[in-house]
Design an enzyme around this catalytic site. Structure first.
Site, PDB file in Angstrom:
ATOM      1  N   LEU A  50     -18.068  -5.670   2.516  1.00 30.35           N
ATOM      2  CA  LEU A  50     -19.240  -5.048   1.887  1.00 30.35           C
ATOM      3  C   LEU A  50     -19.078  -5.013   0.372  1.00 30.35           C
ATOM      4  O   LEU A  50     -19.849  -4.376  -0.324  1.00 30.35           O
ATOM      5  CB  LEU A  50     -19.441  -3.623   2.417  1.00 30.35           C
ATOM      6  CG  LEU A  50     -19.631  -3.495   3.931  1.00 30.35           C
ATOM      7  CD1 LEU A  50     -19.876  -2.044   4.309  1.00 30.35           C
ATOM      8  CD2 LEU A  50     -20.768  -4.372   4.418  1.00 30.35           C
ATOM      9  N   TYR A  52       0.837  -1.210   0.000  1.00 27.53           N
ATOM     10  CA  TYR A  52       0.000   0.000   0.000  1.00 27.53           C
ATOM     11  C   TYR A  52       0.872   1.261   0.000  1.00 27.53           C
ATOM     12  O   TYR A  52       0.391   2.339  -0.352  1.00 27.53           O
ATOM     13  CB  TYR A  52      -0.921   0.061   1.224  1.00 27.53           C
ATOM     14  CG  TYR A  52      -1.897  -1.082   1.390  1.00 27.53           C
ATOM     15  CD1 TYR A  52      -2.182  -1.956   0.347  1.00 27.53           C
ATOM     16  CD2 TYR A  52      -2.538  -1.296   2.606  1.00 27.53           C
ATOM     17  CE1 TYR A  52      -3.074  -3.006   0.519  1.00 27.53           C
ATOM     18  CE2 TYR A  52      -3.435  -2.335   2.779  1.00 27.53           C
ATOM     19  CZ  TYR A  52      -3.704  -3.194   1.730  1.00 27.53           C
ATOM     20  OH  TYR A  52      -4.577  -4.217   1.925  1.00 27.53           O
TER      21      TYR A  52
END
Ligand SMILES: *[C@@H]1O[C@H](CO)[C@@H](O)[C@H](O)[C@H]1NC(C)=O
Ligand SMILES: *[C@@H]1O[C@H](CO)[C@@H](O)[C@H](O)[C@H]1NC(C)=O
Ligand SMILES: *[C@@H]1O[C@H](CO)[C@@H](O)[C@H](O)[C@H]1NC(C)=O
Length: 232
Positions: free
Chosen positions: A214, A80
């Site tokens: 989600l 990241y």
């Protein structure tokens, strides 16, 4: 919760038998996130905020909001490129290292020694709560696991685990491992689930941790009318 924090699509969520969930844990009086024991004596919050994916340029803001809500689980990774920013954000929130549960990752199975050292340096820490092999690529994962076991024995890595491992990736690793992975972090949500990986992982008493619980843009869970129907 899904409705209230619809913007946060990056949670990593531990999926575990309810009787393994402890309610003591890491919080500051705001959001109270239960913990689960992922390895002897290592309690992981069942929700961590993810700082990666396409959102890593916002990781300072994401981390700051999460800490402000009372969240204490933070999930980052070498790839990241934001570990130093995450560490600074934690420090500027006035928190000590031991106030947070930090998950980070090494970039696959190559250069393990150097990558663990870089994670520690970027996070400006002497230990990591949970270190994962990000994906079963680039080098020999059995050898990479051996390096993580060494740091685990030294107490530098409190728990060690894997991510994106399927049954065929776990089998050779388990055959050689002295320390069973604490966690397998996989993409898992109602529209996207690899049931074989989930059952194999759980059968070995490895905590399944869902990333993108989600969904991400391609799944559009928040906009899925069938799921909206269930949520009201
Ligand atoms: C599974 O792992 C947890 C966490 O380390 C441990 O508390 C539990 O005793 C283990 N269960 C079995 C059956 O090995
Ligand atoms: C690293 O952490 C120490 C405290 O442990 C702090 O004094 C120092 O300023 C931090 N360094 C950076 C670059 O954030
Ligand atoms: C990976 O390393 C292990 C341990 O050194 C070795 O036994 C195994 O043969 C290696 N696997 C491959 C595919 O090279």
């Amino acid at each position: 919760m899904a409705a209230r924090h619809r913007g946060l699509l990056l949670w990593a969520a531990a999926v575990q038998a309810p009787w393994l969930i402890h309610c003591a844990g890491l919080h500051d009086g705001g959001l109270r996130v239960p913990t689960v024991e992922i390895a002897p004596g290592v309690l992981m919050p069942v929700l961590s905020i993810g700082t990666g994916g396409t959102e890593s340029h916002d990781s300072a803001e994401i981390t700051q909001h999460w800490l402000g809500l009372g969240g204490r689980g933070i999930d980052t990774a070498l790839v990241y490129g934001d570990q130093a920013v995450v560490a600074k954000t934690i420090a500027s929130a006035g928190l000590q290292r031991e106030d947070v549960f930090m998950t980070t990752k090494i970039a696959g199975c190559g250069n393990t020694e150097a990558n663990v050292q870089k994670d520690l340096r970027d996070l400006n820490t002497s230990y990591v709560d949970l270190m994962l092999i990000h994906y079963p690529m680039g080098g020999n994962c059995t050898e990479a696991w051996g390096v993580l076991e060494k740091y685990h024995a030294q107490g530098v890595l409190k728990a060690i685990g894997v991510s994106n491992f399927k049954r065929s990736d776990l089998e050779p690793l388990l055959a050689a491992a002295r320390v069973v992975p604490a966690v397998n972090q996989i993409r898992l949500n109602v529209l996207d689930h690899d049931d074989d990986t989930v059952s194999f992982t759980r059968a070995h008493n490895i905590t399944v941790e869902a990333y993108s619980p989600l969904g991400r843009d391609s799944h559009k869970i928040p906009k899925n009318t069938a799921i909206q129907g269930l949520a009201v």
